[in-house]
Design an enzyme around this catalytic site. Structure first.
Site, PDB file in Angstrom:
ATOM      1  N   ASP A 303      34.044   9.660  30.482  1.00 48.76           N
ATOM      2  CA  ASP A 303      35.420   9.983  30.855  1.00 48.76           C
ATOM      3  C   ASP A 303      35.691  11.421  30.396  1.00 48.76           C
ATOM      4  O   ASP A 303      34.912  12.015  29.653  1.00 48.76           O
ATOM      5  CB  ASP A 303      36.430   8.990  30.266  1.00 48.76           C
ATOM      6  CG  ASP A 303      37.749   9.004  31.060  1.00 48.76           C
ATOM      7  OD1 ASP A 303      37.969   9.951  31.846  1.00 48.76           O
ATOM      8  OD2 ASP A 303      38.565   8.066  30.902  1.00 48.76           O
TER       9      ASP A 303
HETATM   10  C1  BGC Z   1      40.998   9.149  32.996  1.00 47.86           C
HETATM   11  C2  BGC Z   1      40.032   8.761  34.088  1.00 47.86           C
HETATM   12  C3  BGC Z   1      40.020   9.826  35.156  1.00 47.86           C
HETATM   13  C4  BGC Z   1      39.619  11.129  34.510  1.00 47.86           C
HETATM   14  C5  BGC Z   1      39.470  12.283  35.488  1.00 47.86           C
HETATM   15  C6  BGC Z   1      40.763  10.556  32.513  1.00 47.86           C
HETATM   16  O1  BGC Z   1      41.765  10.993  31.674  1.00 47.86           O
HETATM   17  O2  BGC Z   1      40.911   8.223  31.945  1.00 47.86           O
HETATM   18  O3  BGC Z   1      40.402   7.507  34.613  1.00 47.86           O
HETATM   19  O4  BGC Z   1      39.166   9.466  36.194  1.00 47.86           O
HETATM   20  O5  BGC Z   1      40.593  11.476  33.559  1.00 47.86           O
HETATM   21  O6  BGC Z   1      40.671  12.745  35.951  1.00 47.86           O
END
Ligand code: BGC
Length: 774
Positions: A303
């Site tokens: 993530d």
């Molecule tokens: C979130 C993810 C997301 C990623 C990219 C993160 O903060 O937890 O679900 O896909 O950002 O934007």
């Protein structure tokens, strides 16, 4: 176009493949046959090996880098382009949401394929969560449709729009199970149930990926967040999750397994710790379960910033340690941060990460890039603005979004048949969300724009035309508004009207990432306004838009009708108007248990029984308990004196404008062998006056197990539309394998014994039968 010789080599390989195999061009989506697929797979593996032999270590590490502008500190396009030119970037995320250059896709890709050493195309990823520019209902709303086809269609629309801009990878579906409506990201989930989430998650994957990943309209899907993110303690985002391994395997992991079996190409790690280990540093999750047990051959991405967050987690000492832990846990691609680029060469020199491990990670990523056929289709699908305009938000997509929204509305209450509204009536439309172009879109709408939203107020006016009257006074400007200044105008409108339609709930910003609540009541002065409206004595219908179920308290008694609309997206208005006026009966069903109040959380239908299950007979409400009575007099059962022992509305619940009767439960046999299957059927009758769609649900209970078993588990469902007076038989097939669970030794087992079975309109009622598993 200048092409690097090695790039030409790879292209030649793929092109020769393309002559014998159906690698598709746009709009020619023909699924490859099984033989062709396996030949294609072999060809891809040999392309991977060919590329690996040609790549320098730096280029290999470059493939593991998923960048956004922030990674480079300053948003300097020159620096970013140079990194691509040197083969130090494998992909970018959320490019067109950046404030720097929203049209960078083409130029960055051109540099990658023409100027980088091996010409490996970039993979552009984005959070295309519930639509790209045509915004569909939030995922929790889509889940309320209990309609896999609808979800698949929505994802297909999103994929066609996003690929027009060059995006070939989406960070969806979010298939985290959550039992906590305080958690803001419950809005992104498909609810509390593993079977429903698996079924709908697979549908979303199929929609994004289509049946041919090489089709330029296909996006690789990414199941997230592996694993346990939805169990954040207290519903506070990013918080620790404690999930016993058995529960993990029975409840939280099945949607991931099902989506991988359906061909999902990537997985994102969770930010949170699972049983004290940050997901992003967990070999148990990524090596043992994902690769060794499930044989996943796509790639794993961390993530955003999650590798570095292992430092504040107190799991990694510093960036270098974080890189060691993530890389060795099996995180192939690092999102946002650059610890792999900085430290993998050193770690390899020190023998803490091997060339073979690096090759495996690179291969996992190249495999997906090759399956997407990025070499043949590296650029945005729309080659001109005119072409883009024909794709984005076209009429067909808007109609699909409207049709989807219509199936997501859950009618929770409808006394005196206040709904549907009748033409000719005068309706006072009141509330902060009746004309809220932005808020109806919900969370995660990078490319959604309120200027294209169709809100409810004008849609009601269109619906009514001259046949009735729509009065409007918002009463409150936005959901958290506490000023009562607007009440007077609202009450004036209410008094003039035949019926009041209150449209309230939560603004979009109150759910989603980082936006959890402790108090899940209607925010601002909405409950006060509803109470005032109720005092007029006029029939009162309420439409709620929110990213989670809300604690309704007295508003539930004050309103004659309540319809949950979640955040319905671009086409909210026309979809709601159709359902409110009865052109279609509401058909949505709750994808989670709706709590009486936040203090009841977690409350979910597939719980264990406890040794002292509460019933209506052994439970005394707080206001019925006498003063100074004997300790045990009100009873000792598993309940709360104030909230009781049941949710406000059970999982699976939802009314229609008709009524359905269930009769004649028949099991094909009273006995089931361990490798056999049963047919369970019942007759459904539309006993009301209008055509409507019922969702019949199949539940089972395993009465005795080597570990305690849930009081009910969903094993099937079917939507059935019946005309008034019409009856139809619904047949479910239940395979013995569906009765498997993990025993205390973590083995999947099917244990013989007695089972109860229900064909039901929700998780608390239904026709009951039983069978024995031999
Ligand atoms: C979130 C993810 C997301 C990623 C990219 C993160 O903060 O937890 O679900 O896909 O950002 O934007």
């Amino acid at each position: 176009m200048k092409k690097h010789p090695l790039y030409v080599g790879v292209m030649a390989g793929l092109l020769s493949l393309a002559t014998t195999l159906p690698l598709q061009a746009a709009n020619e989506s023909v699924a490859p046959t099984a033989v062709a697929q396996s030949q294609q797979q072999d060809a891809i593996e040999s392309q991977i090996q060919q590329l690996l032999t040609q790549m320098s270590t730096q280029e290999k590490i470059g493939q593991l880098a998923l960048r956004d502008w922030g990674t480079f500190g300053a948003a300097d396009m020159k620096v970013i382009k140079q990194a691509v030119r040197e083969g130090r970037v494998g992909g970018f995320l959320n490019v067109n949401f950046s404030s720097v250059d929203q049209n960078a896709f083409e130029e960055l890709q051109r540099i990658a394929v023409e100027e980088s050493p091996l010409g490996v195309p970039l993979l552009f990823g984005q959070d295309v969560i519930h639509g790209y520019e045509t915004i569909f209902p939030i995922p929790l709303g889509q889940a309320a449709s209990w309609n896999p086809q609808l979800i698949k269609d929505g994802a297909r629309v999103a994929a066609q729009e996003a690929s027009a801009d060059g995006i070939r990878w989406t960070f969806a579906p979010m298939i985290d199970i959550s039992r906590d409506p305080r958690w803001g990201r419950i809005a992104e989930t498909l609810g509390e149930d593993p079977y429903l989430t698996s079924t709908l998650g697979v549908a979303m994957v199929e929609g994004f990926q289509s049946d041919n990943l090489a089709d330029p309209t296909s996006l690789a899907a990414c199941g997230k967040h592996f694993a346990g993110y939805g169990a954040a303690e207290g519903g506070r985002d990013y918080n620790s999750a404690y999930i016993p391994e058995r529960l993990l395997r029975d409840i939280y992991l099945p949607p991931f397994k099902a989506s991988i079996d359906a061909g999902m190409q990537s997985i994102m790690s969770t930010y949170s710790t699972l049983n004290d280990v940050p997901g992003t540093g967990s070999p148990f999750l990524f090596k043992q379960i994902l690769r060794d047990e499930w044989g996943f051959d796509g790639f794993v991405v961390s993530d955003w910033n999650a590798v570095m967050e292992m430092v504040p987690h107190g799991f990694a000492r510093d960036a270098k340690h974080a890189a060691t832990l993530a890389a060795n846990a099996g995180i192939d691609m690092e999102m946002h941060t650059d610890t792999y680029e900085k430290f993998l060469p050193q770690l390899m020199d020190e023998g803490k990460f091997s060339e073979a491990q690096l090759d495996t990670a690179v291969a996992n990523i190249l495999r997906v890039k090759l399956r997407l056929d990025l070499w043949n289709h590296p650029y945005p699908r729309a080659t001109s603005k005119a072409e883009r305009d024909q794709i984005i938000r076209n009429d067909q997509f808007l109609n699909t979004a409207k049709a989807a929204a219509k199936e997501t509305f859950v009618l929770l209450k409808n006394d005196n048949q206040v709904l549907p509204l009748k033409k000719g009536q005068s309706v006072a439309v009141i509330g902060p969300l009746a004309d809220a172009a932005h808020d109806q879109l919900g969370t995660w709408i990078y490319n959604g724009d309120k200027k294209y939203s169709h809100t409810l107020l004008p849609a009601l006016r269109d619906m009514v035309g001259d046949d009735g009257e729509i009065l409007f006074a918002a009463g409150l400007d936005y959901s958290r508004d506490i000023s009562t200044r607007g009440f007077r105008a609202a009450l004036k409108a209410a008094k003039k009207a035949d019926v009041i339609l209150f449209v309230g709930g939560e603004e979009a910003i109150l759910s989603g990432e980082g936006h959890s609540r402790g108090d899940i009541r209607l925010p601002g002065a909405q409950a006060e306004l509803v109470a005032e409206l109720a005092k007029t004595g006029k029939p009162l219908a309420m439409v709620l838009m929110a990213g989670r179920p809300l604690q309704l308290d007295q508003t539930l008694e004050q309103a004659d009708a309540v319809m949950m609309a979640w955040h319905p997206g671009t086409m909210a208005g026309p979809a709601l108007a159709d359902v409110l006026y009865g052109e279609t009966s509401p058909s949505g069903r709750l994808p989670l248990s709706w709590p009486v109040g936040a203090g009841q959380i977690p409350i979910y239908y597939n719980h264990l029984a406890t040794g002292r299950p509460a019933t209506d007979d052994n439970y005394t409400r707080i206001d019925k308990i006498g003063r100074e009575v004997f300790q045990h007099q009100p009873g000792n059962s598993s309940n709360q004196l104030d909230y009781g022992h049941k949710p406000q509305f059970p999982f699976g619940y939802g009314l229609t404008y008709s009524t359905f009767e269930y009769s004649n439960l028949v099991l094909s046999s009273r006995e089931l062998d361990g490798d056999g299957q049963l047919t369970i059927s019942a007759t459904l009758t539309n006993a009301g006056k209008v055509s409507a769609t019922e969702t019949a649900q199949l539940y089972v209970r395993d009465l005795v197990g080597s570990v305690s078993r849930p009081v009910r588990e969903l094993k099937g469902f079917e939507r059935i539309t019946l005309a008034p007076g019409e009856s139809r038989e619904v047949d479910f097939t239940l395979k013995a394998s569906q009765l498997a669970f993990h025993n205390a030794q973590m083995q999947p087992v099917i244990e013989p014994g007695e089972f109860r079975v229900w064909v039901a309109p929700d998780a608390e009622s239904g026709l009951e039968g039983g069978f024995t598993l031999r």
